[in-house]
Motif scaffolding. Structure first.
Motif, PDB file in Angstrom:
ATOM      1  N   UNK A   1       0.824  -1.212   0.000  1.00 45.37           N
ATOM      2  CA  UNK A   1       0.000   0.000   0.000  1.00 45.37           C
ATOM      3  C   UNK A   1       0.863   1.269   0.000  1.00 45.37           C
ATOM      4  N   UNK A   2       2.155   1.127   0.260  1.00 49.03           N
ATOM      5  CA  UNK A   2       3.058   2.278   0.283  1.00 49.03           C
ATOM      6  C   UNK A   2       3.497   2.688  -1.115  1.00 49.03           C
ATOM      7  N   UNK A   3       3.173   1.863  -2.085  1.00 42.46           N
ATOM      8  CA  UNK A   3       3.732   2.083  -3.417  1.00 42.46           C
ATOM      9  C   UNK A   3       2.657   1.946  -4.491  1.00 42.46           C
ATOM     10  N   UNK A   4       2.735   2.784  -5.512  1.00 37.04           N
ATOM     11  CA  UNK A   4       1.855   2.637  -6.676  1.00 37.04           C
ATOM     12  C   UNK A   4       2.715   2.218  -7.852  1.00 37.04           C
ATOM     13  N   UNK A   5       2.210   1.272  -8.608  1.00 41.87           N
ATOM     14  CA  UNK A   5       2.990   0.730  -9.713  1.00 41.87           C
ATOM     15  C   UNK A   5       2.305   1.061 -11.027  1.00 41.87           C
ATOM     16  N   UNK A   6       3.083   1.459 -12.004  1.00 37.49           N
ATOM     17  CA  UNK A   6       2.561   1.737 -13.339  1.00 37.49           C
ATOM     18  C   UNK A   6       3.488   1.088 -14.355  1.00 37.49           C
ATOM     19  N   UNK A   7       2.923   0.497 -15.386  1.00 39.34           N
ATOM     20  CA  UNK A   7       3.746  -0.032 -16.472  1.00 39.34           C
ATOM     21  C   UNK A   7       3.414   0.723 -17.748  1.00 39.34           C
ATOM     22  N   UNK A   8       4.436   1.230 -18.413  1.00 44.50           N
ATOM     23  CA  UNK A   8       4.248   1.837 -19.737  1.00 44.50           C
ATOM     24  C   UNK A   8       4.740   0.807 -20.750  1.00 44.50           C
ATOM     25  N   UNK A   9       3.885   0.469 -21.701  1.00 44.94           N
ATOM     26  CA  UNK A   9       4.267  -0.542 -22.701  1.00 44.94           C
ATOM     27  C   UNK A   9       3.816  -1.922 -22.267  1.00 44.94           C
ATOM     28  N   UNK A  10       4.624  -2.901 -22.604  1.00 40.18           N
ATOM     29  CA  UNK A  10       4.291  -4.297 -22.367  1.00 40.18           C
ATOM     30  C   UNK A  10       4.122  -4.622 -20.887  1.00 40.18           C
ATOM     31  N   UNK A  11       2.987  -5.253 -20.576  1.00 41.11           N
ATOM     32  CA  UNK A  11       2.827  -5.836 -19.241  1.00 41.11           C
ATOM     33  C   UNK A  11       3.514  -7.192 -19.284  1.00 41.11           C
ATOM     34  N   UNK A  12       4.386  -7.409 -18.342  1.00 41.43           N
ATOM     35  CA  UNK A  12       5.160  -8.647 -18.314  1.00 41.43           C
ATOM     36  C   UNK A  12       4.307  -9.808 -17.805  1.00 41.43           C
ATOM     37  N   UNK A  13       4.474 -10.958 -18.418  1.00 40.66           N
ATOM     38  CA  UNK A  13       3.903 -12.170 -17.837  1.00 40.66           C
ATOM     39  C   UNK A  13       5.033 -13.170 -17.701  1.00 40.66           C
ATOM     40  N   UNK A  14       4.954 -14.018 -16.739  1.00 40.48           N
ATOM     41  CA  UNK A  14       6.060 -14.955 -16.498  1.00 40.48           C
ATOM     42  C   UNK A  14       6.120 -16.023 -17.586  1.00 40.48           C
ATOM     43  N   UNK A  15       5.167 -15.998 -18.534  1.00 42.83           N
ATOM     44  CA  UNK A  15       5.249 -16.884 -19.693  1.00 42.83           C
ATOM     45  C   UNK A  15       6.135 -16.282 -20.784  1.00 42.83           C
ATOM     46  N   UNK A  16       6.507 -15.011 -20.603  1.00 38.06           N
ATOM     47  CA  UNK A  16       7.306 -14.357 -21.631  1.00 38.06           C
ATOM     48  C   UNK A  16       8.583 -15.147 -21.884  1.00 38.06           C
ATOM     49  N   UNK A  17       9.009 -15.239 -23.152  1.00 32.12           N
ATOM     50  CA  UNK A  17      10.132 -16.105 -23.484  1.00 32.12           C
ATOM     51  C   UNK A  17      11.493 -15.543 -23.086  1.00 32.12           C
ATOM     52  N   UNK A  18      11.534 -14.263 -22.700  1.00 31.33           N
ATOM     53  CA  UNK A  18      12.837 -13.653 -22.403  1.00 31.33           C
ATOM     54  C   UNK A  18      13.416 -14.143 -21.085  1.00 31.33           C
ATOM     55  N   UNK A  19      14.715 -14.172 -21.026  1.00 28.92           N
ATOM     56  CA  UNK A  19      15.414 -14.387 -19.757  1.00 28.92           C
ATOM     57  C   UNK A  19      16.234 -13.139 -19.480  1.00 28.92           C
TER      58      UNK A  19
END
Lengths: 87, 87
Positions: free
Chosen positions: A69-87
């Protein structure tokens, strides 16, 4: 506590770092994890990381807050999913 | 507000992202910046980032807190300096 971890480690060590981070936290971007940890979990996590990295090359940055609750998070662009192929 | 920004962008766009981040924030790890921004600076910063990235590929993650006193920071391994040769 709420924890955000960003690592910048030699590629060959990334899989081990990733595996340890996944054991404790949620994956939110290529080399970023976050989640709630108890004080004991935090100690255990940081000890595990200290054993995995080469402190002369790698860097692991940790932000700790009292709670999500102390932090607000914002993503600009791609929302990451743990299925993403990148390492 | 205190802001932490982590970007994961295509290499060819990194220099422009880096330059914009440096205009507003302090460099704390390879693709991590942090610092204090006013609400107006935050809007201006996020607008600039939105114009630079390809939202179908890039991801910029932003954590916002009321102030730096809300967060404790720890680095395991290398302390980053903005003189570091990495991009």
């Amino acid at each position: 506590m709420f924890v955000v971890v960003v690592y910048d480690t030699l590629a060959e060590r990334n899989p081990a770092i990733l595996k340890t981070c996944r054991r404790y936290l949620h994956w939110v971007q290529r080399s970023v994890f976050q989640g709630e940890l108890s004080a004991a979990q935090y100690r255990s996590f940081t000890e595990a990381i200290k054993h995995l990295i080469d402190p002369s090359y790698d860097s692991v940055l940790i932000y700790r807050m009292q709670g999500p609750h102390m932090v607000r998070t914002e993503t600009i662009g791609q929302k990451f999913t743990s299925d993403s192929p990148v390492l």
